[in-house]
Design a protein around this motif. Structure first.
Motif, mmCIF file in Angstrom:
data_model
loop_
_atom_site.group_PDB
_atom_site.id
_atom_site.type_symbol
_atom_site.label_atom_id
_atom_site.label_comp_id
_atom_site.label_asym_id
_atom_site.label_seq_id
_atom_site.Cartn_x
_atom_site.Cartn_y
_atom_site.Cartn_z
ATOM 1 N N PRO A 81 -0.809 7.055 7.783
ATOM 2 C CA PRO A 81 -0.481 6.000 6.810
ATOM 3 C C PRO A 81 -0.683 5.801 5.488
ATOM 4 N N PHE A 82 -1.470 6.998 5.045
ATOM 5 C CA PHE A 82 -2.298 6.783 3.655
ATOM 6 C C PHE A 82 -1.329 7.368 2.784
ATOM 7 N N PHE A 83 -0.297 7.979 3.097
ATOM 8 C CA PHE A 83 0.519 9.717 2.725
ATOM 9 C C PHE A 83 1.622 8.356 2.258
ATOM 10 N N ASN A 84 2.315 7.810 3.180
ATOM 11 C CA ASN A 84 3.148 6.386 3.541
ATOM 12 C C ASN A 84 3.396 5.740 2.475
ATOM 13 N N GLU A 85 1.612 5.211 2.293
ATOM 14 C CA GLU A 85 1.414 4.000 1.018
ATOM 15 C C GLU A 85 1.114 4.282 0.097
ATOM 16 N N VAL A 86 1.085 6.111 -0.284
ATOM 17 C CA VAL A 86 1.108 6.536 -2.131
ATOM 18 C C VAL A 86 2.326 6.747 -2.090
ATOM 19 N N PHE A 87 3.301 7.556 -1.390
ATOM 20 C CA PHE A 87 4.305 7.235 -1.970
ATOM 21 C C PHE A 87 5.271 5.457 -1.430
ATOM 22 N N VAL A 146 5.940 -5.136 25.044
ATOM 23 C CA VAL A 146 5.083 -4.487 24.476
ATOM 24 C C VAL A 146 4.799 -3.697 23.222
ATOM 25 N N PRO A 147 5.172 -4.120 22.185
ATOM 26 C CA PRO A 147 5.302 -2.909 21.074
ATOM 27 C C PRO A 147 3.669 -1.635 21.753
ATOM 28 N N THR A 148 3.856 -0.621 21.348
ATOM 29 C CA THR A 148 3.281 0.616 21.309
ATOM 30 C C THR A 148 1.935 0.893 20.155
ATOM 31 N N ALA A 149 0.983 0.400 19.992
ATOM 32 C CA ALA A 149 -0.443 0.059 19.668
ATOM 33 C C ALA A 149 -0.464 2.508 19.252
ATOM 34 N N THR A 150 -0.261 1.645 17.883
ATOM 35 C CA THR A 150 -0.515 3.651 17.813
ATOM 36 C C THR A 150 -1.689 3.544 16.959
ATOM 37 N N PHE A 151 -2.385 4.232 15.683
ATOM 38 C CA PHE A 151 -3.506 4.452 14.998
ATOM 39 C C PHE A 151 -3.457 3.742 13.315
ATOM 40 N N ALA A 152 -2.257 3.530 13.039
ATOM 41 C CA ALA A 152 -1.492 3.063 11.897
ATOM 42 C C ALA A 152 -1.766 1.395 12.365
ATOM 43 N N HIS A 153 -1.934 1.321 13.245
ATOM 44 C CA HIS A 153 -1.973 -0.489 13.180
ATOM 45 C C HIS A 153 -3.978 -1.099 12.835
ATOM 46 N N LEU A 154 -4.818 -0.077 12.992
ATOM 47 C CA LEU A 154 -5.905 -0.332 12.897
ATOM 48 C C LEU A 154 -6.616 -0.278 10.860
ATOM 49 N N ILE A 155 -4.897 -0.074 10.021
ATOM 50 C CA ILE A 155 -5.635 0.238 9.297
ATOM 51 C C ILE A 155 -5.396 -1.421 8.427
ATOM 52 N N PRO A 156 -6.623 -1.454 7.816
ATOM 53 C CA PRO A 156 -6.927 -2.597 6.762
ATOM 54 C C PRO A 156 -5.726 -3.174 6.201
ATOM 55 N N THR A 157 -5.137 -4.311 5.675
ATOM 56 C CA THR A 157 -5.030 -4.774 4.576
ATOM 57 C C THR A 157 -5.113 -4.508 2.784
ATOM 58 N N ASN A 158 -6.728 -4.273 3.115
ATOM 59 C CA ASN A 158 -7.325 -4.084 1.882
ATOM 60 C C ASN A 158 -7.256 -1.876 1.367
ATOM 61 N N PHE A 159 -6.567 -1.543 1.927
ATOM 62 C CA PHE A 159 -6.606 0.174 2.031
ATOM 63 C C PHE A 159 -5.588 0.168 0.796
ATOM 64 N N SER A 160 -4.092 -0.573 -0.131
ATOM 65 C CA SER A 160 -3.533 -0.562 -0.010
ATOM 66 C C SER A 160 -3.697 -0.140 -1.709
ATOM 67 N N SER A 161 -5.116 -0.862 -2.386
ATOM 68 C CA SER A 161 -6.042 -1.004 -3.287
ATOM 69 C C SER A 161 -6.616 -0.313 -3.559
#
Length: 304
Positions: A65-71, A9-24
């Protein structure tokens, strides 16, 4: 695969909480920062470069996760030198390398300020949250430490994420989450009882109801009406603890239903210690997302 083999089972991280619409949202922030020509980007061009993200103050790292998505959106790669969850950056006068960003020079600079703003704000909230959580743990307080809905418009997801990384509860995310009936709701409907009954009719069994109360009498009315959580609002510490104890004792004999007690209103990191009590289930803070110091980061393109 044998019948005895187990699936990992993959280890859960807080990044897994982020909804897909945050990229917009991040696309909108990038558009806000560069609404027209990028003359600075024109100056540096497309030459491939490496930039190092440095931390220049102590704090909890949050917002990866937000920093990663910007770049990702501007076409760069990010390699983290430290993890996010539980990582404390202990600045002692020497900047700490945290991550490496690689890509065309103009694109690194295109994402720089948006990414740093996100990371600094999120990390600042996580740091304040962790400080209060540590105070609670050291005092043996077993209740919940929570933020509130006092967030920056358009930035709630980032700020609530920072609370989680810092080790506290997000409280309700929005008006569609838990129902909170405050003085304006009560005054508009005529009574606490009327407000709670009306709310329950629409909310059903799956949504909790909380009522803001300014006295023990109001709390008794709220509990009798069927609220799940009583918020004792803007009481001094001793009055609040005495009221919470009285309510817990009395209603334990009157009903088998467990009602939670929340302390809120003007509580800060300096005063929270006086509110810790076994009769208090939740202590909430608007200050966790308002007036919080930033953690200082900078992004430096390396000289060749």
């Amino acid at each position: 695969m044998s019948a005895r083999a187990k699936t990992k089972v993959p280890t859960a991280t807080f990044a897994h909480l982020i909804p897909t619409n945050f990229s917009s949202a991040i696309s909108a922030w990038l558009a806000e920062d560069t609404p027209s020509f990028d003359v600075g980007g024109y100056v540096v061009g497309e030459a491939p470069k490496t930039a190092v993200l440095y931390c220049k103050s102590s704090g909890v790292l949050a917002g990866v996760p937000f920093f990663n998505e910007v770049f990702r959106q501007v076409g760069c790669m990010v390699e983290w030198l430290v993890g996010e969850e539980g990582v404390i950056l202990d600045y002692q006068g020497k900047r700490i390398p945290v991550a490496v960003v690689k890509g065309p020079a103009r694109k690194i600079l295109l994402g720089e300020r948006v990414a740093l703003n996100l990371l600094a704000r999120c990390s600042g909230i996580a740091t304040e949250a962790r400080n209060i959580r540590l105070l609670a743990d050291q005092a043996g307080f077993e209740g919940c430490i929570a933020g509130t809905r006092k967030t920056t418009p358009g930035f709630r997801l980032v700020e609530k994420y920072g609370l989680i990384v810092g080790g506290v509860d997000t409280h309700r995310m929005d008006l569609s989450s838990m129902v909170m009936l405050k003085d304006n709701h009560v005054w508009s409907t005529g009574s606490i009882t009327s407000a709670v009954k009306t709310a329950r009719r629409a909310a059903g069994f799956s949504v909790k109801i909380e009522v803001e109360c300014r006295s023990e009498g109001e709390a008794d009315e709220a509990i009798a009406a069927g609220t799940d959580i009583v918020m004792l609002d803007n009481m001094d510490a001793e009055t609040l603890k005495t009221t919470a104890h009285s309510l817990k004792q009395r209603w334990a004999t009157l009903s088998s239903r467990q009602v939670m007690i929340e302390a809120s209103g003007g509580i800060t990191v300096r005063t929270v210690g006086s509110y810790f009590s076994p009769d208090v289930d939740i202590i909430s803070f608007g200050s966790l997302t308002q007036g919080v110091s930033f953690v200082d980061f900078s992004l430096k393109i390396q000289k060749e």
